[in-house]
Each structure stands twice: as structure tokens, then as C-alpha cells.
Design an enzyme around this catalytic site. Structure first.
Site, PDB file in Angstrom:
ATOM      1  CE  LYS A   1       7.556   1.953   9.161  1.00 50.30           C
ATOM      2  NZ  LYS A   1       8.212   2.362  10.318  1.00 50.30           N
ATOM      3  CB  SER A   2       7.223  -3.447  10.835  1.00 45.05           C
ATOM      4  OG  SER A   2       8.225  -3.353  11.576  1.00 45.05           O
TER       5      SER A   2
ATOM      6  CE  LYS B   1      -3.489   4.633   0.409  1.00 41.82           C
ATOM      7  NZ  LYS B   1      -2.228   4.659   1.069  1.00 41.82           N
TER       8      LYS B   1
ATOM      9  CG  HIS C   1      -4.091   9.834  -0.009  1.00 45.89           C
ATOM     10  ND1 HIS C   1      -2.792   9.803   0.157  1.00 45.89           N
ATOM     11  CD2 HIS C   1      -4.200   9.452   1.590  1.00 45.89           C
ATOM     12  CE1 HIS C   1      -2.256   9.214   1.124  1.00 45.89           C
ATOM     13  NE2 HIS C   1      -3.152   8.926   2.179  1.00 45.89           N
TER      14      HIS C   1
ATOM     15  CE1 TYR D   1       1.207   7.744   2.820  1.00 46.11           C
ATOM     16  CE2 TYR D   1       1.476   5.357   2.072  1.00 46.11           C
ATOM     17  CZ  TYR D   1       0.682   6.555   2.599  1.00 46.11           C
ATOM     18  OH  TYR D   1      -0.438   6.012   3.229  1.00 46.11           O
TER      19      TYR D   1
ATOM     20  CG  ASP E   1      -1.709   1.327   1.307  1.00 45.58           C
ATOM     21  OD1 ASP E   1      -2.936   0.876   0.552  1.00 45.58           O
ATOM     22  OD2 ASP E   1      -1.547   2.208   1.684  1.00 45.58           O
TER      23      ASP E   1
END
Ligand SMILES: NC(=O)c1ccc[n+]([C@@H]2O[C@H](COP(=O)([O-])OP(=O)(O)OC[C@H]3O[C@@H](n4cnc5c(N)ncnc54)[C@H](OP(=O)(O)O)[C@@H]3O)[C@@H](O)[C@H]2O)c1
Length: 274
Positions: free
Chosen positions: A232-233, A75, A108, A50, A45
Site C-alpha cells: 500500500k502507498s 474480505k 479475514h 477498511y 486487495d
């Protein structure tokens, strides 16, 4: 490990578990996307805002895997809303990703102050028809924003990606959109870095009963609720841990306990305020 697939209202399917790329710089994105691919994730994603689509594109290319093995979302940002600008925006995103199409393209934010979302949606239909996005959807839309799209177009968004975690579960909006045939995607499932959803005492206790972490319990809860989720990591061990959520099942009582943790705490932006 096989990730369940969810069928969207346009007939395409999406892996229910993926990997999120918010707040990761472009080089770091390549590194962690490569770790994620190695761990088994195929659904990513991303978003223009970003600033890291090139990093994801590089990781996909370096994997040597066929394009069709991946499910890639990006997005459209606010400054590209309108009747024409989305065409340029998707071209630029595809170029950065090094792809011919995305699997899912999202508006978005509804950005109600400029009222352009429904115009943008008409451009999204053209983008889908031209094969540059397989599926189209929205993010951070409220009931009122979904109703406005429905007034202007017969295309129902495939998904609405919304803030969703134990302290903010958005049940009325989820019921409304699912009634329209729109699948729910959760953003910030582990607390969006604002609080640790996996450290809530009730969640920790459920994790101890199953021999898993609190974060795994939260992800499992969302999967069992039918929600699409992509934590997320940046940490290799957590990237693997977050993918390892198919070897246990939460009971109805455990699901009810987590449902009871909703205290209305929004940790991200309110779509009504932009
Ligand atoms: N549509 C939108 O407006 C919108 C908004 C926000 C996010 N999103 C999407 O949703 C994705 C997920 O949301 P998010 O990134 O905001 O937040 P999130 O996935 O809820 O949380 C990420 C935070 O949790 C930590 N974490 C990850 N795995 C963990 C584990 N197993 N145990 C403990 N902590 C763990 C991460 O730290 P480490 O990195 O140090 O592990 C990071 O601080 C985003 O990446 C993005 O793709 C969309």
C-alpha cells in the site's frame, strides 16, 4: 510491464503483484486506486472493515477498463461469520464495489474464540458456487485453523493471507499451507507502517548493488519466493516504484541474506488472541 500470474488450486489465476488498501479513507481510496491503475496495477486487495470499497468501485468504473481486466479481493469481517451472514455480507460488499462478483473472497480472521470459521467456510462454498466469488480463501489462519477447515470441507482455500515481511517470515506455516496447495499472500510486506523493511541496512545494501530502493528489494524478494504481494502507498512516486520490480533479479546469496533477517517480530495482531 507484465505482472506474473500464479495459478490457484481451483484453476483461476491471480496477478502476483497488486495494491493494498488498508487504512485509507474512501475518497483517498478512489484517488490512489486511480493512480495505481494508471501505473499498471490491476489487482487490488480490499476488505469490508477498511470501509473504502465504494472508493475502489468508483476507481474501477472511472477507468473505463473491462471488469475482467481486474482482480479484486475483498474480505468478510468477524461480525459476518456463520452459516447465513456471509451471504448478506458478500451482497453488501458487491454493492459497495459496484461489481457482480469478486475474484477472491477471504475470511479475514479465524476468530477462534467463536469457532465459526468452518461454518463460514461452508457458506463461502455456496457463494463461490453462485458465482459471486471466483475463488475463496482465508486470512490469518494458523495451522490449527486450516486443519479444522480440512476436517469440515474438501474445499482447500485458494490462499492464506498472512503477515509476512523480512522480520517475520512464517516459514513453518508457509510450508504447511503450501503443502496443502494453499498459496501464500503477504500482508504488511514493507513493515505495515510499524517499521520500514526497506530501511534495514542489509536490504539497503542489496538495493544499492542493483540501483533500486530497499522497498523494491523487499517486494522482489517476496516475488522470487513465490509469494503474492500487494503493498500500500498513498504517494504517487512510491505507487510507481513498488510496481517497478521486474527489471532486476536477486541472487541466491541476496535471498539468503534477507531470509536471515527473520527475528520473529510480529507487528500486527496475533490470530490466536482474538
Ligand atoms: N489480512 C489482513 O489482516 C491484513 C492486515 C494488514 C494489511 N493487509 C493488506 O495488505 C496490504 C499491505 O499491507 P499494509 O498496508 O499493512 O502495509 P505495507 O504495504 O507493508 O506498508 C505500507 C507502508 O509502507 C509505506 N510505503 C509504501 N511504499 C513504500 C516505498 N516504496 N518506500 C517506503 N515506504 C513505502 C507506506 O507509506 P505511504 O503510504 O506514505 O507511501 C505505508 O506507511 C494492505 O494494504 C491490505 O490490503 C491485510
Amino acid at each position: 510491464m507484465t505482472v506474473p500470474e500464479i495459478t490457484l488450486n481451483d484453476g483461476h489465476s491471480i496477478p502476483q503483484l497488486g495494491f493494498g488498501l488498508f487504512r485509507v479513507d474512501v475518497d483517498e481510496t478512489q484517488r490512489i486506486a486511480e493512480l495505481a491503475i494508471e501505473a499498471g496495477y490491476r489487482h487490488f486487495d480490499d476488505a469490508k472493515i477498511y470501509g473504502n470499497e465504494e472508493g475502489l468501485g468508483r476507481a474501477i468504473a472511472a477507468s473505463g477498463l473491462p471488469r475482467e481486466d481486474f482482480f479484486i479481493t475483498t474480505k468478510l469481517w468477524q461480525d459476518d461469520q456463520g452459516r447465513e451472514a456471509p451471504h448478506r455480507a458478500i451482497d453488501a460488499s458487491l454493492e459497495r464495489l459496484g461489481l457482480d462478483y469478486v475474484d477472491l473472497y477471504l475470511i479475514h480472521w479465524p476468530h477462534p474464540s467463536d469457532g465459526l470459521a468452518a461454518d463460514t467456510w461452508l457458506a463461502f462454498e455456496e457463494i463461490r458456487d453462485a458465482g459471486r466469488a471466483r475463488s475463496i480463501g482465508v486470512s490469518n489462519f494458523r495451522e490449527v485453523d486450516l486443519a479444522e477447515l480440512a476436517r469440515r470441507s474438501s474445499t482447500v482455500p485458494a490462499v492464506n493471507q498472512i503477515e509476512l515481511h523480512p522480520r517475520f517470515q512464517q516459514r513453518p506455516l508457509r510450508a504447511e499451507q503450501e503443502g496443502r496447495g494453499i498459496r501464500t499472500e503477504a500482508w504488511g510486506p514493507l513493515g505495515h507502517g510499524r517499521y520500514a523493511a526497506g530501511e534495514l541496512p542489509e536490504v539497503v545494501a542489496i538495493g544499492e548493488a542493483h540501483g533500486v530502493s530497499g522497498a523494491q528489494v523487499v517486494l522482489r524478494w517476496l516475488l522470487q519466493e513465490g509469494v503474492i504481494v500487494f503493498p500500500k502507498s498513498s504517494t504517487a512516486a512510491r505507487i510507481r516504484e513498488n510496481f517497478d520490480v521486474f527489471g532486476f533479479e536477486l541472487s541466491d546469496a541476496e535471498l539468503a541474506t534477507i531470509r536471515g533477517l527473520d527475528d520473529g517480530t510480529r507487528v500486527g495482531r496475533d490470530p490466536a488472541e482474538n
